[in-house]
Design a protein around this motif. Structure first.
Motif, PDB file in Angstrom:
ATOM      1  N   ASP A 159       0.834  -1.213   0.000  1.00 47.80           N
ATOM      2  CA  ASP A 159       0.000   0.000   0.000  1.00 47.80           C
ATOM      3  C   ASP A 159       0.863   1.254   0.000  1.00 47.80           C
ATOM      4  OD1 ASP A 159      -2.242  -1.564   0.007  1.00 47.80           O
ATOM      5  OD2 ASP A 159      -2.662  -1.310   2.140  1.00 47.80           O
ATOM      6  N   ALA A 160       1.891   1.284   0.838  1.00 45.75           N
ATOM      7  CA  ALA A 160       2.759   2.465   0.910  1.00 45.75           C
ATOM      8  C   ALA A 160       3.512   2.681  -0.393  1.00 45.75           C
ATOM      9  CB  ALA A 160       3.738   2.319   2.076  1.00 45.75           C
ATOM     10  N   LEU A 161       4.004   1.606  -0.988  1.00 48.93           N
ATOM     11  CA  LEU A 161       4.744   1.737  -2.252  1.00 48.93           C
ATOM     12  C   LEU A 161       3.823   2.179  -3.383  1.00 48.93           C
ATOM     13  CD1 LEU A 161       7.053  -1.408  -2.026  1.00 48.93           C
ATOM     14  CD2 LEU A 161       7.717   0.983  -1.698  1.00 48.93           C
ATOM     15  N   GLU A 162       2.600   1.656  -3.412  1.00 42.70           N
ATOM     16  CA  GLU A 162       1.653   2.083  -4.445  1.00 42.70           C
ATOM     17  C   GLU A 162       1.293   3.552  -4.284  1.00 42.70           C
ATOM     18  OE1 GLU A 162      -1.567  -0.748  -4.242  1.00 42.70           O
ATOM     19  OE2 GLU A 162      -0.636  -2.009  -5.802  1.00 42.70           O
ATOM     20  N   SER A 163       1.186   4.023  -3.047  1.00 36.70           N
ATOM     21  CA  SER A 163       0.901   5.432  -2.797  1.00 36.70           C
ATOM     22  C   SER A 163       2.029   6.318  -3.316  1.00 36.70           C
ATOM     23  CB  SER A 163       0.696   5.659  -1.299  1.00 36.70           C
ATOM     24  OG  SER A 163       0.519   7.030  -1.013  1.00 36.70           O
ATOM     25  N   ILE A 164       3.264   5.920  -3.046  1.00 39.86           N
ATOM     26  CA  ILE A 164       4.417   6.687  -3.542  1.00 39.86           C
ATOM     27  C   ILE A 164       4.426   6.706  -5.062  1.00 39.86           C
ATOM     28  CG2 ILE A 164       6.941   6.732  -3.684  1.00 39.86           C
ATOM     29  CD1 ILE A 164       6.951   5.467  -0.863  1.00 39.86           C
ATOM     30  N   ALA A 165       4.207   5.546  -5.670  1.00 42.00           N
ATOM     31  CA  ALA A 165       4.244   5.455  -7.132  1.00 42.00           C
ATOM     32  C   ALA A 165       3.179   6.356  -7.771  1.00 42.00           C
ATOM     33  CB  ALA A 165       4.056   4.010  -7.566  1.00 42.00           C
ATOM     34  N   ARG A 166       1.991   6.390  -7.191  1.00 43.44           N
ATOM     35  CA  ARG A 166       0.931   7.249  -7.736  1.00 43.44           C
ATOM     36  C   ARG A 166       1.294   8.722  -7.591  1.00 43.44           C
ATOM     37  NH1 ARG A 166      -2.527   3.459  -5.228  1.00 43.44           N
ATOM     38  NH2 ARG A 166      -2.641   4.803  -3.381  1.00 43.44           N
ATOM     39  N   ARG A 167       1.735   9.112  -6.407  1.00 42.23           N
ATOM     40  CA  ARG A 167       2.034  10.529  -6.151  1.00 42.23           C
ATOM     41  C   ARG A 167       3.206  11.028  -6.984  1.00 42.23           C
ATOM     42  NH1 ARG A 167       4.226  11.229  -1.833  1.00 42.23           N
ATOM     43  NH2 ARG A 167       4.108   9.247  -0.681  1.00 42.23           N
ATOM     44  N   ASN A 169       4.303   9.586  -9.834  1.00 47.66           N
ATOM     45  CA  ASN A 169       4.167   9.178 -11.242  1.00 47.66           C
ATOM     46  C   ASN A 169       5.283   8.210 -11.649  1.00 47.66           C
ATOM     47  OD1 ASN A 169       2.898   9.143 -13.761  1.00 47.66           O
ATOM     48  ND2 ASN A 169       4.205  10.796 -14.562  1.00 47.66           N
ATOM     49  N   LEU A 170       5.439   7.157 -10.847  1.00 43.81           N
ATOM     50  CA  LEU A 170       6.474   6.154 -11.091  1.00 43.81           C
ATOM     51  C   LEU A 170       5.839   4.801 -11.374  1.00 43.81           C
ATOM     52  CD1 LEU A 170       8.876   7.019  -8.114  1.00 43.81           C
ATOM     53  CD2 LEU A 170       9.108   7.750 -10.508  1.00 43.81           C
ATOM     54  N   GLN A 171       6.530   4.003 -12.168  1.00 41.88           N
ATOM     55  CA  GLN A 171       6.106   2.622 -12.372  1.00 41.88           C
ATOM     56  C   GLN A 171       6.469   1.805 -11.130  1.00 41.88           C
ATOM     57  OE1 GLN A 171       4.372   1.778 -14.855  1.00 41.88           O
ATOM     58  NE2 GLN A 171       5.031   2.729 -16.758  1.00 41.88           N
ATOM     59  N   LEU A 172       5.609   0.846 -10.793  1.00 45.41           N
ATOM     60  CA  LEU A 172       5.869  -0.027  -9.644  1.00 45.41           C
ATOM     61  C   LEU A 172       5.687  -1.474 -10.073  1.00 45.41           C
ATOM     62  CD1 LEU A 172       6.331  -0.569  -6.580  1.00 45.41           C
ATOM     63  CD2 LEU A 172       3.847  -0.340  -6.296  1.00 45.41           C
ATOM     64  N   MET A 173       6.729  -2.266  -9.884  1.00 47.68           N
ATOM     65  CA  MET A 173       6.632  -3.702 -10.114  1.00 47.68           C
ATOM     66  C   MET A 173       7.279  -4.425  -8.943  1.00 47.68           C
ATOM     67  SD  MET A 173       9.573  -4.409 -13.028  1.00 47.68           S
ATOM     68  CE  MET A 173       9.670  -6.178 -12.684  1.00 47.68           C
ATOM     69  N   PHE A 174       7.045  -5.731  -8.854  1.00 46.81           N
ATOM     70  CA  PHE A 174       7.560  -6.495  -7.730  1.00 46.81           C
ATOM     71  C   PHE A 174       8.320  -7.729  -8.204  1.00 46.81           C
ATOM     72  CE2 PHE A 174       3.978  -4.179  -5.933  1.00 46.81           C
ATOM     73  CZ  PHE A 174       4.540  -3.653  -4.772  1.00 46.81           C
ATOM     74  N   ASP A 175       9.466  -7.938  -7.568  1.00 39.70           N
ATOM     75  CA  ASP A 175      10.192  -9.192  -7.685  1.00 39.70           C
ATOM     76  C   ASP A 175       9.601 -10.108  -6.616  1.00 39.70           C
ATOM     77  OD1 ASP A 175      11.966 -11.305  -7.369  1.00 39.70           O
ATOM     78  OD2 ASP A 175      13.743 -10.098  -7.767  1.00 39.70           O
ATOM     79  N   ALA A 176       8.758 -11.039  -7.063  1.00 42.45           N
ATOM     80  CA  ALA A 176       8.055 -11.953  -6.156  1.00 42.45           C
ATOM     81  C   ALA A 176       8.654 -13.347  -6.234  1.00 42.45           C
ATOM     82  CB  ALA A 176       6.566 -11.981  -6.498  1.00 42.45           C
ATOM     83  N   ALA A 177       9.968 -13.423  -6.479  1.00 39.71           N
ATOM     84  CA  ALA A 177      10.630 -14.714  -6.674  1.00 39.71           C
ATOM     85  C   ALA A 177      10.391 -15.676  -5.516  1.00 39.71           C
ATOM     86  CB  ALA A 177      12.132 -14.504  -6.893  1.00 39.71           C
ATOM     87  N   HIS A 178      10.274 -15.142  -4.294  1.00 39.36           N
ATOM     88  CA  HIS A 178      10.106 -15.987  -3.108  1.00 39.36           C
ATOM     89  C   HIS A 178       8.643 -16.236  -2.754  1.00 39.36           C
ATOM     90  CE1 HIS A 178      14.218 -14.545  -1.240  1.00 39.36           C
ATOM     91  NE2 HIS A 178      14.345 -15.097  -2.434  1.00 39.36           N
ATOM     92  N   ALA A 179       7.722 -15.590  -3.441  1.00 39.37           N
ATOM     93  CA  ALA A 179       6.401 -15.380  -2.839  1.00 39.37           C
ATOM     94  C   ALA A 179       5.246 -16.128  -3.483  1.00 39.37           C
ATOM     95  CB  ALA A 179       6.094 -13.876  -2.821  1.00 39.37           C
ATOM     96  N   PHE A 180       5.520 -17.121  -4.335  1.00 37.30           N
ATOM     97  CA  PHE A 180       4.393 -17.878  -4.866  1.00 37.30           C
ATOM     98  C   PHE A 180       3.680 -18.586  -3.717  1.00 37.30           C
ATOM     99  CE2 PHE A 180       2.259 -21.592  -6.639  1.00 37.30           C
ATOM    100  CZ  PHE A 180       1.502 -20.980  -7.625  1.00 37.30           C
ATOM    101  N   GLY A 181       2.352 -18.504  -3.714  1.00 38.64           N
ATOM    102  CA  GLY A 181       1.567 -19.133  -2.659  1.00 38.64           C
ATOM    103  C   GLY A 181       1.372 -18.278  -1.431  1.00 38.64           C
ATOM    104  N   CYS A 182       1.856 -17.026  -1.463  1.00 38.17           N
ATOM    105  CA  CYS A 182       1.739 -16.125  -0.311  1.00 38.17           C
ATOM    106  C   CYS A 182       0.675 -15.059  -0.567  1.00 38.17           C
ATOM    107  CB  CYS A 182       3.087 -15.465  -0.026  1.00 38.17           C
ATOM    108  SG  CYS A 182       4.424 -16.635   0.291  1.00 38.17           S
TER     109      CYS A 182
END
Length: 421
Positions: A159-167, A169-182
């Motif tokens: 939520d905090a990162l998405e707020s920063i990206a919107r304010r 005007n930045l692209q936001l993506m995630f490296d979810a290499a560890h996070a399948f199933g989470c």
């Protein structure tokens, strides 16, 4: 595989005893699902003679992954690094992109490989994830995006990162290499930001031998990435976009489908092992096991300990050396941090000044074995080694220093020491 439990300090291998394990115990030995199901798929693949190029298994794998996460699009690729590179290019990232230094180096390399500058940001010491407050401080006029990493499968403060990206005007993506199933706030990881990247490398709890995927709700972005992973081809002999070869083979997709069928079993084994480690580590002062939020779904793949040298008398590095001598190949993920690896340490020689929490964690972290090849007995023996060593730190440190001195004095040993940990 194992010998009797060591009860006396002199039995430790660094002090001349035999290793606890006759075979190496790895942090990430591959989990293998139902072999008959996998071999049946291989026979099916060979019978139809379709080995790659968007085959039936690949299409089925993509659809099942998308359905499991609840996103519109899943673009499976040959590995997660290529997935990162293609996602970065498809998003049009340029200039500078903010990333944590406490991550596998591929996160940074995927940017630098495309002449985009990774700007290393510090982490929250409790979550080990990128700190949104520090992200704000790293933004410059050249910043085009942010890559959050869900370290250990525990989600970033999305939520905090998405707020920063919107304010900003930045692209936001995630490296979810560890996070399948989470999950994050009950929602599956994979559908946040502009896109998220999974890894299905052999060392992950869920694997396709080698593999990765980008998941996104954005149809246009997904279509662009599908072109980019296949040289820009649209149909036969019609190249309409710049691309490379990021395709996954059918044999890898077959393994992915087989792993997916056993994913719940793998998670349950990981959770069982995690709880066993918690019970054992509680008796070792100064070694604190990373906790998981029971309110969220986790894959429990990483058993992460933080070592407080003021209590253990030994550093994380020294404990790992003791474990290696016992054939327990514990790891120091992600020490020393990307900022201390090349080419980044040459590019940014003073980066550590901006990364105090990263520096602190890199000195304290160690990761212990998990997965199907580990059980309660193995865990008990591993923790017993740690307990013996930390109860006698001065003797153990002297033995380690003596071994280092011997290696340094011998040109033969020094020149043939092999790969690092």
């Amino acid at each position: 595989m194992t010998r009797s439990v060591k009860k006396h300090l002199s039995e430790l291998s660094v002090l001349g005893g035999l290793p606890t394990f006759s075979e190496q115990v790895h942090v990430g030995r591959p989990n293998v699902g139902n072999r008959d199901r996998f071999l049946g798929r291989i026979t099916e693949m060979l019978d139809r003679n379709w080995l790659t190029n968007n085959g039936p298994f690949l299409q089925e794998f993509e659809q099942k992954l998308a359905d499991s996460v609840g996103v519109a699009n899943c673009v499976v690729m040959c590995n997660a690094t290529i997935s990162l590179e293609i996602a970065i290019r498809a998003l049009g990232l340029t200039g500078e992109v903010i990333v944590p230094s406490f991550t596998f180096v591929a996160t940074a390399h995927a940017l630098q490989w495309q002449e985009i500058t990774p700007v290393f940001c510090d982490i929250d010491p409790l979550t080990h994830n990128i700190d949104p407050e520090q992200v704000e401080k790293m933004i410059t006029p050249r910043t085009s995006g942010i890559i959050g990493v869900h370290t250990w499968g525990r989600p970033c403060d999305i939520d905090a990162l998405e707020s920063i990206a919107r304010r900003r005007n930045l692209q936001l993506m995630f490296d979810a290499a560890h996070a399948f199933g989470c999950t994050y706030k009950g929602m599956p990881i994979g559908g946040f930001g502009r896109c998220e990247v999974f890894s299905f490398h052999a060392t992950k709890f869920f694997n396709s031998f080698e593999g990765g995927a980008v998941l996104t709700h954005d149809d246009e972005l997904a279509n662009k990435m599908r072109l980019m992973r296949n040289f820009g081809f649209q149909g036969y002999d019609n190249v309409i976009y710049l691309g490379t070869n990021g395709k996954m083979t059918e044999v890898c997709a077959a393994m992915g489908l087989t792993s997916l069928e056993s994913a719940e079993k793998f998670i349950e084994i990981n959770r069982r092992n995690y709880l066993s480690y918690r019970r054992e580590i509680e008796t070792v002062p100064g070694v604190n096991l990373l906790s998981y939020d029971d309110a969220e779904r986790k894959n429990y793949h990483y058993i992460v300990g933080e070592v407080d040298e003021t209590q253990t008398g030994l550093t994380a590095s020294e404990i790992v050396q003791v474990l290696f001598a016992e054939n327990v190949l514990a790891r120091r993920y992600f020490s020393p941090g990307c900022h201390r690896m090349e080419p980044y340490r040459s590019f940014f020689p003073h980066a550590a000044l901006m990364l105090p929490q990263t520096e602190r964690l890199c000195k304290r972290v160690m990761v212990l074995p998990n997965g199907n090849s580990v059980d309660e007995d193995v865990i008990s023996r591993i923790c017993n080694i740690i307990r013996l060593a930390t109860a006698n730190p001065d003797v153990v440190r002297a033995a380690l220093n003596n071994q280092t001195a011997i290696r340094s004095a011998s040109p033969i040993i020094a020149s043939s020491s092999g790969r690092g940990a």
